[in-house]
Design an enzyme around this catalytic site. Structure first.
Site, mmCIF file in Angstrom:
data_model
loop_
_atom_site.group_PDB
_atom_site.id
_atom_site.type_symbol
_atom_site.label_atom_id
_atom_site.label_comp_id
_atom_site.label_asym_id
_atom_site.label_seq_id
_atom_site.Cartn_x
_atom_site.Cartn_y
_atom_site.Cartn_z
ATOM 1 N N ASP A 155 9.575 2.970 1.886
ATOM 2 C CA ASP A 155 8.339 3.802 2.120
ATOM 3 C C ASP A 155 8.094 3.501 3.736
ATOM 4 O O ASP A 155 7.460 2.670 4.092
ATOM 5 C CB ASP A 155 7.080 3.176 1.379
ATOM 6 C CG ASP A 155 5.829 4.030 1.501
ATOM 7 O OD1 ASP A 155 5.642 5.064 2.311
ATOM 8 O OD2 ASP A 155 4.865 3.844 0.808
ATOM 9 N N LYS B 29 2.673 11.109 7.070
ATOM 10 C CA LYS B 29 1.682 10.974 8.407
ATOM 11 C C LYS B 29 2.306 11.705 9.610
ATOM 12 O O LYS B 29 2.026 12.934 9.848
ATOM 13 C CB LYS B 29 1.584 9.335 8.624
ATOM 14 C CG LYS B 29 0.732 8.907 7.519
ATOM 15 C CD LYS B 29 0.569 7.355 7.788
ATOM 16 C CE LYS B 29 -0.216 6.591 6.699
ATOM 17 N NZ LYS B 29 -1.593 6.815 6.159
ATOM 18 N N PHE C 96 0.946 -1.258 0.141
ATOM 19 C CA PHE C 96 -0.216 0.060 -0.003
ATOM 20 C C PHE C 96 0.700 1.291 -0.046
ATOM 21 O O PHE C 96 1.523 1.430 1.085
ATOM 22 C CB PHE C 96 -0.986 -0.037 1.068
ATOM 23 C CG PHE C 96 -1.906 1.182 1.225
ATOM 24 C CD1 PHE C 96 -3.253 0.950 0.233
ATOM 25 C CD2 PHE C 96 -1.636 2.511 1.645
ATOM 26 C CE1 PHE C 96 -3.949 2.108 0.143
ATOM 27 C CE2 PHE C 96 -2.560 3.443 1.398
ATOM 28 C CZ PHE C 96 -3.623 3.358 0.578
HETATM 29 C C1 LIG Z 1 3.266 2.966 3.572
HETATM 30 C C2 LIG Z 1 2.331 4.031 3.118
HETATM 31 N N1 LIG Z 1 2.633 4.771 1.895
HETATM 32 C C3 LIG Z 1 1.694 5.741 1.357
HETATM 33 C C4 LIG Z 1 0.489 6.033 2.178
HETATM 34 C C5 LIG Z 1 -0.293 7.120 1.409
HETATM 35 O O1 LIG Z 1 -0.383 8.102 2.261
HETATM 36 P P1 LIG Z 1 -1.381 9.452 2.138
HETATM 37 O O2 LIG Z 1 -2.906 8.731 2.536
HETATM 38 O O3 LIG Z 1 -0.956 10.404 3.143
HETATM 39 O O4 LIG Z 1 -1.266 9.788 0.633
HETATM 40 C C6 LIG Z 1 0.245 5.023 3.168
HETATM 41 C C7 LIG Z 1 -1.111 5.486 3.543
HETATM 42 O O5 LIG Z 1 -1.795 4.756 4.323
HETATM 43 C C8 LIG Z 1 1.137 4.186 3.450
HETATM 44 O O6 LIG Z 1 0.619 3.361 4.569
#
Ligand SMILES: Cc1ncc(COP(=O)(O)O)c(C=O)c1O
Length: 406
Positions: free
Chosen positions: A236, A265, A151
């Protein structure tokens, strides 16, 4: 009840708030029937004055709890000075934020943005440009290898390499240039590498897949494979980073470094969206003026809030809380009846509800009735409390989970 009532500041009942959302917002979420009005630390209060322990913390966006006083103070001070400039001008929070974030994460360069998805998009673009300019991959043929069940966000490019049919269906045509291999399978990753590989993009722990910790040694092998193939390793850490797992970055547990990290976040301190790509200067350095940008990325308010977050992380207190309270959480989860297993690291866990027990939705509703808010996707109960939570509060929530699963 008409929308006019909102203008008179009269009390609006929870069911009316929910009805407004149902009628006027797109239905891309299915929230619990709880309408929150106030938050402090690990606790939130609804419009009727009921208190709940927040056991989800905005998927790590609230690592420091609701309205952490230091972060609110930094935001308030900045609101009184300068909030937005656009990047056409310098401002007095930007350079400091970038330097402090690079120092915190042991990296050399920072590209600020807003949402997590935006940071991932930025990392993808940088990796491609790096592949063409530095590695010598023929233009338009760069490949990025990603993991199944990943994700990384919701943009059209990011869902192009998702394996979640709900996230993808009817959103095509998709962006090419991605290869998907099973998470944790180093042989599959090795087979997927070619001379056109620009990067491997992975979550060091897969959050939305259910806090999946890869097999021991896997991430170090990924690092080695990337080195052997002159390929970038992008971690990530939007959800796993910034103390959630007991270290500043989840990759720190493995004693290895990525070439780029995506952060988001918690970087916004629970106040506003702040994200960034951080990494090697020779990698982020491929971007030249005009090639990439964001109106709001790196704005003064975001940088001031980000700097307050960095100051909290510099003390190491939150990393330590996550390690110590995480050990307690895991030992308590290990005692639960009605679970098929649990996994996680630090103050982050996923509990698999055993068959024959209440469904995920029933569990989250029953927990809310007992004053605990958390997220249950299918039979997976996500636990990610704010790192300001106490041992007693963890016990309160786990006792409620035990009661509901019994
Ligand atoms: C590992 C990871 N990358 C990217 C994102 C995307 O972040 P955003 O919702 O702020 O676009 C998330 C969101 O849950 C995430 O868990």
């Amino acid at each position: 009840m008409t929308a006019d009532a909102t203008l008179s500041h009269g009390h609006i009942a929870a069911h009316d708030h929910i009805a407004f959302a149902e009628r006027w917002s797109a239905h891309n979420y299915h929230p619990l029937p709880v309408v929150l009005a106030h938050g402090e630390g690990a606790w939130v209060t609804d419009v009727d004055g009921r208190r709940y322990l927040d056991f989800l913390a905005g998927y790590s966006a609230l690592n420091f709890g609701h309205r952490h006083p230091d972060i609110v103070a930094a935001a308030t001070a900045q609101l009184d000075r300068l909030t937005l400039t656009g990047r056409a001008f310098h401002h007095d929070q930007f350079g400091l934020f970038c330097r402090e974030l690079a120092e915190l994460t042991g990296t050399e360069m920072v590209l600020p943005s807003n949402s997590g998805a935006e940071a991932v998009e930025s990392a993808v673009k940088i990796a491609r440009k790096w592949a063409y300019q530095v590695k010598g991959v023929p233009d338009g043929t760069a490949e990025i290898v990603v993991a199944g069940e990943n994700f990384h966000g919701r943009t059209t490019t990011i869902v192009s390499f998702s394996t979640d049919s709900v996230a993808r269906n009817e959103f095509g045509p998709f962006t090419p240039g991605f290869k998907i291999v099973p998470y944790g399978d180093i042989d599959a990753l090795r087979s997927a590498m070619t001379e056109n590989s620009a990067a491997v993009l992975l979550e060091p722990i897969q959050g939305e897949a259910g806090v999946v910790v890869p097999p021991k040694g896997y991430l170090a092998e990924v690092r080695q494979l990337c080195d052997d193939n002159n390929t970038l390793f992008i971690a990530d850490e939007v959800q796993s980073g910034l103390a959630r797992t007991g270290t500043t970055l989840a990759l720190d547990h493995e004693g290895i470094r990525a070439d780029m990290y995506t952060l988001g976040k918690a970087l916004g301190g629970g106040i506003l969206p702040v994200s960034a790509v951080v990494g090697r200067a020779d990698v982020l350095g491929v971007l030249k003026p005009g090639e990439h940008g964001s109106t709001f990325g790196g704005n003064p308010l975001a940088c001031a809030v980000g700097r307050a977050v960095i100051r909290l992380l510099e003390t190491g207190e939150f990393q330590e809380r996550s390690r110590e309270l995480g050990a307690h959480l895991h030992s308590r989860l290990g005692e639960l009846e009605g679970v098929a297993g649990f996994r996680g690291r630090g103050l982050w866990a996923s509990v698999q509800i055993a068959e024959g027990r209440p469904t995920g939705r029933q569990v989250s509703e029953a927990l809310a009735e007992r004053g605990v808010l958390c997220k249950v996707a299918e039979a997976n109960l996500r636990v990610a409390p704010p790192l300001v939570i106490t041992r007693e509060e963890i016990d309160f929530a786990v006792d409620a989970i035990a009661e509901v699963l019994r």
